[in-house]
Design an enzyme around this catalytic site. Structure first.
Site, PDB file in Angstrom:
ATOM      1  N   ASN A  33     -20.791 -20.137  -0.546  1.00  0.00           N
ATOM      2  CA  ASN A  33     -21.257 -21.288  -0.604  1.00  0.00           C
ATOM      3  C   ASN A  33     -20.518 -22.296   0.566  1.00  0.00           C
ATOM      4  O   ASN A  33     -20.532 -23.406   0.673  1.00  0.00           O
ATOM      5  CB  ASN A  33     -21.287 -22.281  -1.764  1.00  0.00           C
ATOM      6  CG  ASN A  33     -20.104 -22.269  -2.500  1.00  0.00           C
ATOM      7  OD1 ASN A  33     -18.970 -21.730  -2.102  1.00  0.00           O
ATOM      8  ND2 ASN A  33     -20.013 -23.025  -3.695  1.00  0.00           N
ATOM      9  N   SER A 125      -4.556 -11.839 -10.271  1.00  0.00           N
ATOM     10  CA  SER A 125      -3.844 -12.477  -9.566  1.00  0.00           C
ATOM     11  C   SER A 125      -2.536 -12.215 -10.643  1.00  0.00           C
ATOM     12  O   SER A 125      -2.652 -11.997 -11.893  1.00  0.00           O
ATOM     13  CB  SER A 125      -3.727 -13.929  -9.798  1.00  0.00           C
ATOM     14  OG  SER A 125      -2.435 -14.807  -9.382  1.00  0.00           O
ATOM     15  N   TYR A 150      -5.750 -22.609 -13.261  1.00  0.00           N
ATOM     16  CA  TYR A 150      -6.060 -21.530 -12.511  1.00  0.00           C
ATOM     17  C   TYR A 150      -5.918 -20.086 -13.238  1.00  0.00           C
ATOM     18  O   TYR A 150      -6.546 -19.143 -13.253  1.00  0.00           O
ATOM     19  CB  TYR A 150      -5.427 -21.881 -11.186  1.00  0.00           C
ATOM     20  CG  TYR A 150      -5.563 -20.467 -10.270  1.00  0.00           C
ATOM     21  CD1 TYR A 150      -6.606 -20.093  -9.631  1.00  0.00           C
ATOM     22  CD2 TYR A 150      -4.436 -19.573 -10.183  1.00  0.00           C
ATOM     23  CE1 TYR A 150      -6.824 -18.943  -8.797  1.00  0.00           C
ATOM     24  CE2 TYR A 150      -4.363 -18.588  -9.266  1.00  0.00           C
ATOM     25  CZ  TYR A 150      -5.769 -18.173  -8.679  1.00  0.00           C
ATOM     26  OH  TYR A 150      -6.012 -17.149  -7.995  1.00  0.00           O
ATOM     27  N   LYS A 154      -8.093 -16.674 -14.363  1.00  0.00           N
ATOM     28  CA  LYS A 154      -8.158 -15.247 -14.142  1.00  0.00           C
ATOM     29  C   LYS A 154      -7.844 -14.376 -15.436  1.00  0.00           C
ATOM     30  O   LYS A 154      -8.397 -13.342 -15.736  1.00  0.00           O
ATOM     31  CB  LYS A 154      -6.842 -15.145 -13.357  1.00  0.00           C
ATOM     32  CG  LYS A 154      -6.900 -15.925 -11.790  1.00  0.00           C
ATOM     33  CD  LYS A 154      -8.104 -15.030 -10.853  1.00  0.00           C
ATOM     34  CE  LYS A 154      -8.272 -15.685  -9.671  1.00  0.00           C
ATOM     35  NZ  LYS A 154      -9.641 -15.299  -9.101  1.00  0.00           N
TER      36      LYS A 154
HETATM   37  P1  NAD Z   1     -10.626 -18.562  -0.372  1.00  0.00           P
HETATM   38  O1  NAD Z   1     -10.778 -19.913  -0.992  1.00  0.00           O
HETATM   39  O2  NAD Z   1     -10.484 -18.502   1.094  1.00  0.00           O
HETATM   40  O3  NAD Z   1     -11.948 -17.703  -0.638  1.00  0.00           O
HETATM   41  C1  NAD Z   1     -12.760 -17.863  -1.671  1.00  0.00           C
HETATM   42  C2  NAD Z   1     -14.217 -17.872  -1.268  1.00  0.00           C
HETATM   43  O4  NAD Z   1     -14.819 -18.057  -2.222  1.00  0.00           O
HETATM   44  C3  NAD Z   1     -14.435 -19.207  -0.285  1.00  0.00           C
HETATM   45  O5  NAD Z   1     -15.085 -18.776   0.826  1.00  0.00           O
HETATM   46  C4  NAD Z   1     -15.317 -19.970  -1.063  1.00  0.00           C
HETATM   47  O6  NAD Z   1     -16.211 -20.793  -0.420  1.00  0.00           O
HETATM   48  C5  NAD Z   1     -15.956 -19.006  -2.122  1.00  0.00           C
HETATM   49  N1  NAD Z   1     -16.399 -19.786  -3.281  1.00  0.00           N
HETATM   50  C6  NAD Z   1     -15.964 -20.400  -4.248  1.00  0.00           C
HETATM   51  N2  NAD Z   1     -16.728 -20.632  -5.264  1.00  0.00           N
HETATM   52  C7  NAD Z   1     -18.008 -20.195  -5.026  1.00  0.00           C
HETATM   53  C8  NAD Z   1     -19.205 -20.084  -5.598  1.00  0.00           C
HETATM   54  N3  NAD Z   1     -19.478 -20.881  -6.820  1.00  0.00           N
HETATM   55  N4  NAD Z   1     -20.308 -19.824  -4.909  1.00  0.00           N
HETATM   56  C9  NAD Z   1     -20.202 -18.993  -3.665  1.00  0.00           C
HETATM   57  N5  NAD Z   1     -18.910 -19.035  -3.067  1.00  0.00           N
HETATM   58  C10 NAD Z   1     -17.939 -19.555  -3.636  1.00  0.00           C
HETATM   59  O7  NAD Z   1      -9.538 -17.673  -1.211  1.00  0.00           O
HETATM   60  P2  NAD Z   1      -8.598 -16.412  -0.967  1.00  0.00           P
HETATM   61  O8  NAD Z   1      -7.412 -16.587  -0.858  1.00  0.00           O
HETATM   62  O9  NAD Z   1      -9.463 -15.813  -0.157  1.00  0.00           O
HETATM   63  O10 NAD Z   1      -8.716 -15.857  -2.473  1.00  0.00           O
HETATM   64  C11 NAD Z   1      -9.978 -14.810  -2.916  1.00  0.00           C
HETATM   65  C12 NAD Z   1      -9.797 -14.701  -4.143  1.00  0.00           C
HETATM   66  O11 NAD Z   1      -8.546 -14.052  -4.418  1.00  0.00           O
HETATM   67  C13 NAD Z   1     -10.098 -15.931  -5.046  1.00  0.00           C
HETATM   68  O12 NAD Z   1     -10.633 -15.520  -6.382  1.00  0.00           O
HETATM   69  C14 NAD Z   1      -8.564 -16.114  -5.523  1.00  0.00           C
HETATM   70  O13 NAD Z   1      -8.360 -17.105  -6.659  1.00  0.00           O
HETATM   71  C15 NAD Z   1      -7.621 -14.792  -5.589  1.00  0.00           C
HETATM   72  N6  NAD Z   1      -6.415 -14.842  -5.152  1.00  0.00           N
HETATM   73  C16 NAD Z   1      -5.884 -15.467  -4.191  1.00  0.00           C
HETATM   74  C17 NAD Z   1      -4.667 -15.358  -3.964  1.00  0.00           C
HETATM   75  C18 NAD Z   1      -3.916 -16.000  -2.746  1.00  0.00           C
HETATM   76  O14 NAD Z   1      -2.781 -16.185  -2.618  1.00  0.00           O
HETATM   77  N7  NAD Z   1      -4.919 -16.269  -1.504  1.00  0.00           N
HETATM   78  C19 NAD Z   1      -3.740 -14.757  -5.002  1.00  0.00           C
HETATM   79  C20 NAD Z   1      -4.365 -14.070  -5.965  1.00  0.00           C
HETATM   80  C21 NAD Z   1      -5.444 -14.499  -6.006  1.00  0.00           C
END
Ligand code: NAD
Ligand code: UDP
Length: 339
Positions: A33, A125, A150, A154
């Site tokens: 989205n 995470s 957060y 998870k």
């Molecule tokens: P990000 O925010 O870049 O990517 C998440 C994506 O999900 C975004 O493109 C956002 O627009 C989309 N999104 C969120 N809610 C939505 C919904 N309701 N419908 C459709 N799309 C939706 O984050 P990231 O860094 O790429 O992380 C990806 C996943 O990994 C996340 O779940 C995050 O919690 C997890 N994670 C990330 C990290 C980090 O440090 N980056 C560490 C551990 C876990």
């Protein structure tokens, strides 16, 4: 070839994973989205790979629309990246975090069940280990007491996946517990594009280096670590993305429920990140020491052996690669995807 649906695939980790899946010969469908991303990321994924991605703009909480995507495409496996991820914001807006993160998960599981899709990989995470487990974290440890909403989303979502798999023997689940992803694709055309003031260390360091922020504050230098600053298990996002390809290969050929850490197993301190970034890139990063940030743990790193045993995957890139590639992305795209 199998088709993989990336929920939240336009984001930082999803876009890098899309590149590696396409390079490995998989078809990729992205649903996002754009609440924290831009379709431009996927256009650039197509540029890097020379392949096309089927892209849907929709909120994954919206079951009816998600059904249409599953009706139009024969999906073999889902990777669930879609979620809100800012720790501080989750403390201010817990209901929004629980609603978005848990509803997207339920919506995906319901839709998969309706369409007979039995494989899902989830972006979990290291925060689910909580504050009381000793480092290095191993997957056999119990989930702990999280320090913010957060982390709790998870932890709760892991429980939901485990319960769903217990009730449906056909459902395969891999919970990937990421440590600290940094870096960018070596082309420098996709990378992390935080909105507003970055919460995480590496985007802040890069934005100070490029002149968008005045000065980095290092949160605390009185921790019981070798130099007093916190240590983390930083992992190159391309290594992380390759870990997802291995997890997809695995889940498509095994009926399984697995928890797997994706980290390097080697911790580095905040000071080491800053000094390596400065040395590798030949640029100064102005910084000061400030008070500790609430909720930060002194040390946090993975035991990375299970990924090697089960998936045949280990991180290959080092801290220099991570710092060089983060800077390459930042300096070529000072305003992220909004050129
Ligand atoms: P990000 O925010 O870049 O990517 C998440 C994506 O999900 C975004 O493109 C956002 O627009 C989309 N999104 C969120 N809610 C939505 C919904 N309701 N419908 C459709 N799309 C939706 O984050 P990231 O860094 O790429 O992380 C990806 C996943 O990994 C996340 O779940 C995050 O919690 C997890 N994670 C990330 C990290 C980090 O440090 N980056 C560490 C551990 C876990
Ligand atoms: N950090 C810092 N200054 C910043 C951002 C982060 O000193 O502006 C430190 C933070 O205290 C932690 C480490 O950098 O020790 C990694 O923080 P980040 O938010 O990137 O990841 P976390 O491990 O908290 O998920």
């Amino acid at each position: 070839m199998s088709t993989i649906l990336l929920a939240g695939g336009a984001g930082y980790i999803g876009s890098h994973t899309a590149v590696e899946l396409l390079n490995a010969g998989y078809e990729v469908v992205v649903v996002d989205n754009y609440s924290n991303s831009s379709p431009e990321a996927i256009r650039r994924v197509e540029k890097i790979t020379g392949k096309t991605v089927k892209l849907y703009e929709l909120d994954i909480k919206d079951n009816a629309k998600l059904f249409e995507v599953f009706k139009e495409n024969r999906i073999d496996a889902v990777i669930h990246f879609a979620g809100l991820k800012a720790v501080g914001e989750s403390v201010q807006k817990p209901i929004m975090y629980y609603r978005n993160n848990i509803d997207t998960t339920l919506s995906l599981l319901e839709t998969m069940s309706e369409y007979g899709v039995n494989n899902i990989i989830f972006s979990s995470s290291a925060s689910v280990y909580g504050e009381n487990n000793p480092v290095p974290y191993t997957e056999t440890m119990k989930r702990g007491v999280c320090t913010n909403p957060y982390g709790w989303t998870k932890s709760m979502m892991e429980q939901i996946f485990e319960d769903a798999a217990k009730a449906d023997e056909n459902l395969s689940v891999i919970l990937l517990r990421y440590f600290n992803p940094i870096g960018a694709h070596e082309s420098g055309i996709i990378g992390e594009d935080p909105q507003g003031i970055p919460n995480n260390l590496m985007p802040y360091v890069s934005q100070v280096a490029v002149g968008k922020r005045e000065c980095l504050t290092i949160f605390g230098n009185d921790y019981p670590t070798h130099d007093g600053t916190c240590t983390r298990d930083y992992i190159h996002v391309v290594d992380l993305a390759k870990g997802h390809v291995k997890a997809i290969d695995y889940i498509l050929s095994h009926n399984c429920v697995e928890i797997i850490n994706l980290g390097t197993g080697t911790p580095y301190s905040v000071t080491e990140i800053v000094s390596t970034f400065e040395r590798v890139n030949g640029i100064k990063v102005k910084h000061v020491y400030g008070p500790r940030r609430a909720g930060d743990l002194a040390e946090l790193y993975a035991n990375a052996d299970k990924a090697a045993e089960i998936l045949g995957w280990r991180a290959e890139k080092n801290l220099e690669d991570m710092c060089r590639d983060s800077w390459n992305w930042q300096k070529n795209n000072p305003n992220g995807y909004n050129q």
